[in-house]
Design an enzyme around this catalytic site. Structure first.
Site, PDB file in Angstrom:
ATOM      1  N   CYS A   1       0.839  -1.196   0.000  1.00  0.00           N
ATOM      2  CA  CYS A   1       0.000   0.000   0.000  1.00  0.00           C
ATOM      3  C   CYS A   1       0.875   1.247   0.000  1.00  0.00           C
ATOM      4  O   CYS A   1       2.065   1.178   0.254  1.00  0.00           O
ATOM      5  CB  CYS A   1      -0.851   0.070   1.271  1.00  0.00           C
ATOM      6  SG  CYS A   1      -1.908  -1.338   1.513  1.00  0.00           S
TER       7      CYS A   1
ATOM      8  N   GLY B   1      -0.250   0.698  -5.093  1.00  0.00           N
ATOM      9  CA  GLY B   1      -1.558   0.071  -4.910  1.00  0.00           C
ATOM     10  C   GLY B   1      -2.559   0.585  -5.908  1.00  0.00           C
ATOM     11  O   GLY B   1      -2.760   1.795  -6.011  1.00  0.00           O
TER      12      GLY B   1
ATOM     13  N   ASN C   1       0.181   0.862   5.963  1.00  0.00           N
ATOM     14  CA  ASN C   1       0.988   0.072   5.035  1.00  0.00           C
ATOM     15  C   ASN C   1       1.759  -0.949   5.862  1.00  0.00           C
ATOM     16  O   ASN C   1       2.471  -0.584   6.780  1.00  0.00           O
ATOM     17  CB  ASN C   1       1.945   0.992   4.269  1.00  0.00           C
ATOM     18  CG  ASN C   1       2.909   0.228   3.358  1.00  0.00           C
ATOM     19  OD1 ASN C   1       3.999   0.696   3.085  1.00  0.00           O
ATOM     20  ND2 ASN C   1       2.521  -0.932   2.882  1.00  0.00           N
ATOM     21  N   GLY C   2       1.599  -2.235   5.511  1.00  0.00           N
ATOM     22  CA  GLY C   2       2.282  -3.300   6.250  1.00  0.00           C
ATOM     23  C   GLY C   2       1.313  -4.397   6.633  1.00  0.00           C
ATOM     24  O   GLY C   2       0.160  -4.385   6.190  1.00  0.00           O
TER      25      GLY C   2
ATOM     26  N   CYS D   1      12.631  -3.393   4.688  1.00  0.00           N
ATOM     27  CA  CYS D   1      12.307  -4.329   3.603  1.00  0.00           C
ATOM     28  C   CYS D   1      13.228  -4.078   2.400  1.00  0.00           C
ATOM     29  O   CYS D   1      13.134  -3.043   1.739  1.00  0.00           O
ATOM     30  CB  CYS D   1      10.865  -4.143   3.180  1.00  0.00           C
ATOM     31  SG  CYS D   1      10.461  -5.043   1.687  1.00  0.00           S
TER      32      CYS D   1
ATOM     33  N   TYR E   1      12.555  -3.724  -5.958  1.00  0.00           N
ATOM     34  CA  TYR E   1      11.455  -3.680  -6.924  1.00  0.00           C
ATOM     35  C   TYR E   1      10.384  -2.636  -6.623  1.00  0.00           C
ATOM     36  O   TYR E   1       9.907  -1.965  -7.527  1.00  0.00           O
ATOM     37  CB  TYR E   1      10.771  -5.056  -6.966  1.00  0.00           C
ATOM     38  CG  TYR E   1       9.433  -5.098  -7.676  1.00  0.00           C
ATOM     39  CD1 TYR E   1       9.374  -5.214  -9.066  1.00  0.00           C
ATOM     40  CD2 TYR E   1       8.234  -5.008  -6.974  1.00  0.00           C
ATOM     41  CE1 TYR E   1       8.150  -5.252  -9.727  1.00  0.00           C
ATOM     42  CE2 TYR E   1       7.008  -5.045  -7.631  1.00  0.00           C
ATOM     43  CZ  TYR E   1       6.969  -5.164  -9.002  1.00  0.00           C
ATOM     44  OH  TYR E   1       5.770  -5.202  -9.662  1.00  0.00           O
TER      45      TYR E   1
ATOM     46  N   CYS F   1       6.368 -13.431   2.130  1.00  0.00           N
ATOM     47  CA  CYS F   1       6.499 -12.276   3.018  1.00  0.00           C
ATOM     48  C   CYS F   1       5.248 -12.156   3.885  1.00  0.00           C
ATOM     49  O   CYS F   1       4.140 -12.244   3.375  1.00  0.00           O
ATOM     50  CB  CYS F   1       6.654 -11.002   2.192  1.00  0.00           C
ATOM     51  SG  CYS F   1       6.762  -9.530   3.222  1.00  0.00           S
TER      52      CYS F   1
ATOM     53  N   CYS G   1      15.537  -6.496   6.181  1.00  0.00           N
ATOM     54  CA  CYS G   1      14.881  -7.806   6.249  1.00  0.00           C
ATOM     55  C   CYS G   1      15.111  -8.491   4.905  1.00  0.00           C
ATOM     56  O   CYS G   1      14.820  -7.923   3.860  1.00  0.00           O
ATOM     57  CB  CYS G   1      13.380  -7.639   6.487  1.00  0.00           C
ATOM     58  SG  CYS G   1      12.454  -9.188   6.362  1.00  0.00           S
TER      59      CYS G   1
ATOM     60  N   CYS H   1      12.455 -12.976   2.454  1.00  0.00           N
ATOM     61  CA  CYS H   1      11.989 -13.608   1.214  1.00  0.00           C
ATOM     62  C   CYS H   1      13.110 -14.364   0.507  1.00  0.00           C
ATOM     63  O   CYS H   1      12.850 -15.245  -0.317  1.00  0.00           O
ATOM     64  CB  CYS H   1      11.326 -12.590   0.292  1.00  0.00           C
ATOM     65  SG  CYS H   1      12.304 -11.122  -0.031  1.00  0.00           S
TER      66      CYS H   1
HETATM   67  P1  AMP Z   1       7.197 -14.544 -12.876  1.00  0.00           P
HETATM   68  O1  AMP Z   1       8.226 -14.896 -13.906  1.00  0.00           O
HETATM   69  O2  AMP Z   1       5.829 -15.013 -13.269  1.00  0.00           O
HETATM   70  O3  AMP Z   1       7.609 -15.003 -11.548  1.00  0.00           O
HETATM   71  O4  AMP Z   1       7.092 -12.950 -12.832  1.00  0.00           O
HETATM   72  C1  AMP Z   1       8.210 -12.158 -12.606  1.00  0.00           C
HETATM   73  C2  AMP Z   1       7.828 -10.695 -12.707  1.00  0.00           C
HETATM   74  O5  AMP Z   1       6.984 -10.318 -11.626  1.00  0.00           O
HETATM   75  C3  AMP Z   1       9.047  -9.796 -12.658  1.00  0.00           C
HETATM   76  O6  AMP Z   1       9.036  -8.964 -13.803  1.00  0.00           O
HETATM   77  C4  AMP Z   1       8.888  -8.978 -11.413  1.00  0.00           C
HETATM   78  O7  AMP Z   1       9.246  -7.622 -11.613  1.00  0.00           O
HETATM   79  C5  AMP Z   1       7.416  -9.061 -11.066  1.00  0.00           C
HETATM   80  N1  AMP Z   1       7.216  -9.071  -9.607  1.00  0.00           N
HETATM   81  C6  AMP Z   1       8.039  -9.511  -8.665  1.00  0.00           C
HETATM   82  N2  AMP Z   1       7.527  -9.363  -7.430  1.00  0.00           N
HETATM   83  C7  AMP Z   1       6.326  -8.803  -7.584  1.00  0.00           C
HETATM   84  C8  AMP Z   1       5.293  -8.387  -6.672  1.00  0.00           C
HETATM   85  N3  AMP Z   1       5.417  -8.533  -5.356  1.00  0.00           N
HETATM   86  N4  AMP Z   1       4.184  -7.842  -7.209  1.00  0.00           N
HETATM   87  C9  AMP Z   1       4.057  -7.715  -8.548  1.00  0.00           C
HETATM   88  N5  AMP Z   1       4.982  -8.080  -9.450  1.00  0.00           N
HETATM   89  C10 AMP Z   1       6.113  -8.620  -8.979  1.00  0.00           C
END
Ligand code: AMP
Length: 471
Positions: A9, A35, A109-110, A248, A254, A394, A446, A449
């Site tokens: 969020c 979000g 958020n959390g 985190c 990302y 997570c 942390c 994951c």
């Molecule tokens: P996949 O190969 O299906 O595991 O998808 C990988 C893609 O998902 C990568 O491009 C990541 O940037 C994206 N990704 C990783 N973590 C998340 C997340 N928590 N929420 C949304 N997308 C994510």
């Protein structure tokens, strides 16, 4: 019992500006990436709290007419992540209640990891819950507290919570913000000067929200700190004893925007360093470095700079993919990925390509992208991931699936390489990840994951896992 996590969020708060609702809207607009499921704003005009929340994107919900219904000089706002299944407006935030401490609203958020236990106790004492979100527990704890002031009751409530929380509260005449003692999720403090030298106080998950409204970033809300802004001024106090931090790391890998300062550090700088260290650890004999946009861009820039290979945008992303598109009536292969990404054949044809992304979660998207690059004529595809394999879910607010669905938890790197059909695959080591984000005594992160090593005790781990599954 909680049906699901509310996951990632963005939160925003402002005190002391006649255009509080409009600035909150802009702040949330900058935090939209955190979000996209629902958004909400509550304002206070000194005597009454006004709220609007709805499913959808910030700009769709907050039209000028809607913003006009939100008067007052203080406001809080929230954007909530889209997760499968649960799209109930009931769980949209901020939550707002009238209780013995007055009218209060909260945005969070959390994830509060002991929310189920707290909720069971509260229900035994007669509390009636309106949603299945962990955030509502906080309001009930505040209402139950014997402390007479709101800040006293909040302190009481926060000390009972486990897990991750960056919180913004709104009362009739004040804004209060707080962060969990380990500082899992970010929360930045800033201020803006406006007509005649008046100062408004602002708080946001990421500093990109300050940039849009012309506010200056001052510092973080410290882990275990509560900041009260009211007619008497600003009070900063430590409500919980100091603990080692657990920021985190995925915010830097990302989740946050690269133009933000998160945990007192530029996200762009971290990501470029991730790419540089990846190039040192896992070089590839190739012609081009191509990012998976947008998540892999900054790391790919670092990889290209370190390796001396040219950086090219070999995949183009359509940024306008909405939730309502007309799906083909006939099955078109890989439709979902094609909708979002298209390869630039001219760049890829006959080339040996290093494809850089931030993570592989289930592996299904990565496989489609590798195939897409190969079908566009690439001779070799070398996949490089700018963090270690994701092996554990997570419980602190990031939307990762259960262990069963995490390809990294159940397969070797070689098995994953075969699954995604890459010529080579390498992940960044944990040691390099630590180095790239400058993990030190003041800023510990942390890495649960990537390690399965959770920094807090998870007393009801089975229940938390079950909630993930339903998520
Ligand atoms: P996949 O190969 O299906 O595991 O998808 C990988 C893609 O998902 C990568 O491009 C990541 O940037 C994206 N990704 C990783 N973590 C998340 C997340 N928590 N929420 C949304 N997308 C994510």
């Amino acid at each position: 019992m909680f049906d699901k996590f509310h996951e990632e969020c963005g939160v925003f708060a402002i005190y002391g500006h006649p255009e509080a609702a409009k600035l909150t809207y802009l702040g949330l607009y900058a935090l939209q990436h955190r979000g996209q499921e629902s958004a909400g704003i509550c304002t206070s005009d000194g005597t009454e709290v006004h709220c609007v929340k709805s499913m959808g994107h910030v700009a769709e919900i907050f039209t000028p007419l809607v913003i006009d219904t939100l008067p007052g000089e203080q406001a809080i706002g929230h954007t909530r992540y889209s997760t499968a299944g649960d799209t109930a407006l009931l769980n949209a935030q901020p939550f707002s209640v009238a209780c013995n401490k007055g009218r209060i609203a909260v945005a969070h958020n959390g994830n509060i990891t002991n929310a189920s236990e707290l909720r069971r106790d509260l229900e035994r004492q007669g509390s009636i819950f309106q949603s299945n979100s962990d955030t509502e527990v906080i309001l009930h704890l505040v209402a139950h507290s014997r402390e007479r002031t709101l800040s006293g009751a909040l302190r009481d409530a926060l000390l009972q919570l486990d897990g991750a929380f960056s919180l913004v509260f709104l009362a009739e005449d004040r804004v209060i913000v707080a962060r969990d003692p380990r500082g899992f999720r970010p929360l930045a403090a800033g201020q803006m000067e406006f007509s005649g030298g008046r100062i408004a106080h602002v708080f946001a998950s990421e500093t990109c929200a300050f940039d849009l409204i012309g506010a200056v970033y001052l510092n973080e809300v410290e882990p275990g700190e509560m900041i009260i802004v009211g007619p008497e001024g600003v009070t900063r106090e430590r409500y919980a004893p100091e603990q080692s931090r657990a920021q985190c790391v995925f915010e830097h890998v990302y989740f946050s925007r690269p133009d933000s300062i998160v945990f007192e550090r530029s996200v762009q700088q971290s990501r470029e360093m991730l790419g540089r260290l990846l190039a040192r650890e896992a070089p590839a004999d190739a012609d081009l470095v191509v990012p998976v946009p947008d998540s892999g861009v900054a790391a790919a820039i670092g990889f290209a700079a370190e390796s001396g290979l040219p950086f090219r945008h070999g995949l183009i992303r359509n940024h306008y993919v909405g939730r309502t598109f007309i799906e083909p009536s006939q099955v078109i292969r890989d439709f979902g990925v094609k909708l979002k990404l298209n390869p630039v054949r001219h760049l890829l044809e006959g080339k040996r390509v290093v494809l850089v992304d931030d993570s592989i979660v289930r592996g299904t998207t990565s496989r489609k992208i590798v195939r897409m690059v190969r079908q566009a004529g690439a001779r070799e595809v070398h996949l490089r991931i700018s963090c270690p394999p994701t092996v554990s879910p997570c419980f602190y607010g990031v939307d990762t699936p259960t262990k069963n669905e995490l390809i990294g938890a159940n397969n070797t790197v070689e098995e994953i390489r075969r699954f995604v059909e890459a010529d080579s695959l390498a992940y960044l080591s944990l040691a390099s990840l630590r180095k790239a984000v400058s993990d030190d005594r003041r800023h510990e992160y942390c890495y649960a994951c990537y390690t399965g090593d959770y920094p807090t005790e998870l007393v009801n781990i089975e229940e938390l896992m079950a909630a993930k599954k339903r998520g």
